[in-house]
Design a protein around this motif. Structure first.
Motif, PDB file in Angstrom:
ATOM      1  N   GLU A  86      40.738  55.294  43.597  1.00 22.72           N
ATOM      2  CA  GLU A  86      41.615  56.179  42.838  1.00 22.72           C
ATOM      3  C   GLU A  86      42.925  55.475  42.464  1.00 22.72           C
ATOM      4  O   GLU A  86      43.430  55.653  41.354  1.00 22.72           O
ATOM      5  CB  GLU A  86      41.890  57.451  43.646  1.00 22.72           C
ATOM      6  CG  GLU A  86      42.583  58.529  42.856  1.00 22.72           C
ATOM      7  CD  GLU A  86      42.756  59.833  43.618  1.00 22.72           C
ATOM      8  OE1 GLU A  86      43.294  60.765  43.021  1.00 22.72           O
ATOM      9  OE2 GLU A  86      42.367  59.905  44.811  1.00 22.72           O
ATOM     10  N   LEU A  87      43.471  54.658  43.360  1.00 20.99           N
ATOM     11  CA  LEU A  87      44.690  53.909  43.054  1.00 20.99           C
ATOM     12  C   LEU A  87      44.484  52.973  41.871  1.00 20.99           C
ATOM     13  O   LEU A  87      45.361  52.845  41.012  1.00 20.99           O
ATOM     14  CB  LEU A  87      45.158  53.121  44.278  1.00 20.99           C
ATOM     15  CG  LEU A  87      45.910  53.933  45.318  1.00 20.99           C
ATOM     16  CD1 LEU A  87      46.015  53.157  46.628  1.00 20.99           C
ATOM     17  CD2 LEU A  87      47.295  54.322  44.811  1.00 20.99           C
ATOM     18  N   SER A  88      43.324  52.342  41.807  1.00 27.30           N
ATOM     19  CA  SER A  88      43.020  51.452  40.700  1.00 27.30           C
ATOM     20  C   SER A  88      43.056  52.214  39.377  1.00 27.30           C
ATOM     21  O   SER A  88      43.633  51.753  38.384  1.00 27.30           O
ATOM     22  CB  SER A  88      41.641  50.809  40.920  1.00 27.30           C
ATOM     23  OG  SER A  88      41.329  49.955  39.855  1.00 27.30           O
ATOM     24  N   PHE A 122      52.566  56.328  43.438  1.00 29.74           N
ATOM     25  CA  PHE A 122      52.612  55.515  44.645  1.00 29.74           C
ATOM     26  C   PHE A 122      53.821  54.601  44.607  1.00 29.74           C
ATOM     27  O   PHE A 122      54.449  54.411  43.569  1.00 29.74           O
ATOM     28  CB  PHE A 122      51.319  54.710  44.847  1.00 29.74           C
ATOM     29  CG  PHE A 122      50.971  53.750  43.748  1.00 29.74           C
ATOM     30  CD1 PHE A 122      51.386  52.429  43.800  1.00 29.74           C
ATOM     31  CD2 PHE A 122      50.198  54.149  42.665  1.00 29.74           C
ATOM     32  CE1 PHE A 122      51.052  51.531  42.800  1.00 29.74           C
ATOM     33  CE2 PHE A 122      49.858  53.265  41.665  1.00 29.74           C
ATOM     34  CZ  PHE A 122      50.286  51.952  41.725  1.00 29.74           C
ATOM     35  N   ALA A 158      49.195  54.930  52.313  1.00 32.14           N
ATOM     36  CA  ALA A 158      47.908  54.666  51.663  1.00 32.14           C
ATOM     37  C   ALA A 158      46.882  54.266  52.714  1.00 32.14           C
ATOM     38  O   ALA A 158      47.209  53.614  53.711  1.00 32.14           O
ATOM     39  CB  ALA A 158      48.063  53.553  50.630  1.00 32.14           C
ATOM     40  N   VAL A 205      51.506  56.830  49.038  1.00 31.93           N
ATOM     41  CA  VAL A 205      50.933  57.545  47.899  1.00 31.93           C
ATOM     42  C   VAL A 205      51.505  58.954  47.867  1.00 31.93           C
ATOM     43  O   VAL A 205      51.885  59.512  48.899  1.00 31.93           O
ATOM     44  CB  VAL A 205      49.389  57.594  47.929  1.00 31.93           C
ATOM     45  CG1 VAL A 205      48.797  56.197  47.849  1.00 31.93           C
ATOM     46  CG2 VAL A 205      48.873  58.329  49.148  1.00 31.93           C
ATOM     47  N   ASP A 225      41.656  55.291  49.516  1.00 29.60           N
ATOM     48  CA  ASP A 225      42.429  55.567  48.303  1.00 29.60           C
ATOM     49  C   ASP A 225      42.226  54.498  47.232  1.00 29.60           C
ATOM     50  O   ASP A 225      42.650  54.688  46.081  1.00 29.60           O
ATOM     51  CB  ASP A 225      43.930  55.611  48.617  1.00 29.60           C
ATOM     52  CG  ASP A 225      44.320  56.736  49.548  1.00 29.60           C
ATOM     53  OD1 ASP A 225      43.680  57.800  49.514  1.00 29.60           O
ATOM     54  OD2 ASP A 225      45.293  56.539  50.322  1.00 29.60           O
ATOM     55  N   PHE A 270      42.709  46.658  45.777  1.00 29.21           N
ATOM     56  CA  PHE A 270      43.576  47.640  46.430  1.00 29.21           C
ATOM     57  C   PHE A 270      43.247  47.772  47.913  1.00 29.21           C
ATOM     58  O   PHE A 270      44.146  47.937  48.729  1.00 29.21           O
ATOM     59  CB  PHE A 270      43.510  49.008  45.736  1.00 29.21           C
ATOM     60  CG  PHE A 270      44.593  49.189  44.710  1.00 29.21           C
ATOM     61  CD1 PHE A 270      45.908  49.395  45.090  1.00 29.21           C
ATOM     62  CD2 PHE A 270      44.295  49.140  43.361  1.00 29.21           C
ATOM     63  CE1 PHE A 270      46.912  49.552  44.145  1.00 29.21           C
ATOM     64  CE2 PHE A 270      45.290  49.304  42.408  1.00 29.21           C
ATOM     65  CZ  PHE A 270      46.597  49.503  42.800  1.00 29.21           C
ATOM     66  N   GLU A 321      50.405  62.780  46.622  1.00 27.99           N
ATOM     67  CA  GLU A 321      49.215  63.567  46.277  1.00 27.99           C
ATOM     68  C   GLU A 321      49.591  64.983  45.881  1.00 27.99           C
ATOM     69  O   GLU A 321      50.463  65.589  46.493  1.00 27.99           O
ATOM     70  CB  GLU A 321      48.274  63.694  47.479  1.00 27.99           C
ATOM     71  CG  GLU A 321      47.471  62.483  47.796  1.00 27.99           C
ATOM     72  CD  GLU A 321      46.494  62.749  48.941  1.00 27.99           C
ATOM     73  OE1 GLU A 321      45.374  62.272  48.842  1.00 27.99           O
ATOM     74  OE2 GLU A 321      46.879  63.437  49.918  1.00 27.99           O
ATOM     75  N   ARG A 356      46.786  53.522  38.611  1.00 33.63           N
ATOM     76  CA  ARG A 356      47.657  52.427  38.162  1.00 33.63           C
ATOM     77  C   ARG A 356      47.364  52.074  36.708  1.00 33.63           C
ATOM     78  O   ARG A 356      48.285  51.876  35.903  1.00 33.63           O
ATOM     79  CB  ARG A 356      47.473  51.211  39.054  1.00 33.63           C
ATOM     80  CG  ARG A 356      48.367  50.024  38.690  1.00 33.63           C
ATOM     81  CD  ARG A 356      48.137  48.897  39.698  1.00 33.63           C
ATOM     82  NE  ARG A 356      48.977  47.757  39.460  1.00 33.63           N
ATOM     83  CZ  ARG A 356      48.606  46.663  38.785  1.00 33.63           C
ATOM     84  NH1 ARG A 356      47.411  46.591  38.241  1.00 33.63           N
ATOM     85  NH2 ARG A 356      49.429  45.645  38.650  1.00 33.63           N
ATOM     86  N   ILE A 410      45.799  61.648  43.864  1.00 36.87           N
ATOM     87  CA  ILE A 410      46.925  60.712  43.853  1.00 36.87           C
ATOM     88  C   ILE A 410      47.585  60.759  42.477  1.00 36.87           C
ATOM     89  O   ILE A 410      46.922  60.586  41.451  1.00 36.87           O
ATOM     90  CB  ILE A 410      46.472  59.287  44.211  1.00 36.87           C
ATOM     91  CG1 ILE A 410      45.971  59.248  45.659  1.00 36.87           C
ATOM     92  CG2 ILE A 410      47.623  58.288  44.007  1.00 36.87           C
ATOM     93  CD1 ILE A 410      45.364  57.924  46.073  1.00 36.87           C
TER      94      ILE A 410
END
Length: 179
Positions: free
Chosen positions: A26-28, A82, A19, A72, A23, A55, A74, A31, A79
């Protein structure tokens, strides 16, 4: 793990890589979506929400802490899952990390979770980590079989550990892999 690794399974190409701060937004979002798609995780959708800045902080820490790893997965630069290995700086527990993984439901069945696990275990072995631990709901038999295939064993059962939306309590299996 310092680089990207490409995979192809069931006609799907995906990449596993560390990661990076860009990122975080997008991770937020990912998730939050994943938390609403399964009862297998600890949170319900919106609980313990981590925003973009949260994040970014996690990624910064995981980049510099020697016993942390944030990967992560992809697909087409999106994404879709993770994983994290989080260790401790305390001497008495610095030999172990806790592993967690999640994948968007539409990408289940492509080996993404297994690839995240495999790459995390490879990293742990290369970095002298002696124990990798994880918690898994006892009804997630597919995950338990996968973990056992990778050398994990059930160390104990936490009884009536999780209350799900069906208003029933479920046990959690505590698993460990020793190196």
């Amino acid at each position: 793990m310092d680089h990207s690794k490409n995979f192809f399974q069931n006609n799907l190409r995906y990449t596993i890589r560390p990661a990076i701060e860009k990122d975080a937004k997008e991770l937020s979002e990912v998730r939050l979506q994943i938390d609403g798609e399964t009862e297998y995780l600890d949170r319900e959708k919106g609980e313990s929400y981590i925003d973009e800045s949260g994040f970014k902080q996690i990624i910064r820490e995981d980049t510099y802490l020697v016993n942390n790893l944030f990967l992560v997965a992809e697909v087409d630069e999106r994404i879709v899952g993770f994983s994290r290995c989080a260790g401790s700086l305390l001497k008495r527990t610095s030999h172990k990390v806790e592993f967690g993984v999640c994948v968007l439901k539409e990408y289940w069945g492509y080996g993404i979770g297994q690839s995240l696990l495999t790459e995390s275990l490879r990293w742990a072995d290369l970095n002298g980590i002696k124990k990798v631990t994880l918690n898994v709901i006892e009804t997630n038999e597919k995950a338990i079989k996968l973990y056992e295939k990778h050398g994990f064993e059930v160390e104990g059962i936490l009884k009536n550990d999780k209350l799900h939306s069906d208003h029933k309590y479920y046990n959690t299996a505590v698993m460990g892999r020793f190196n």
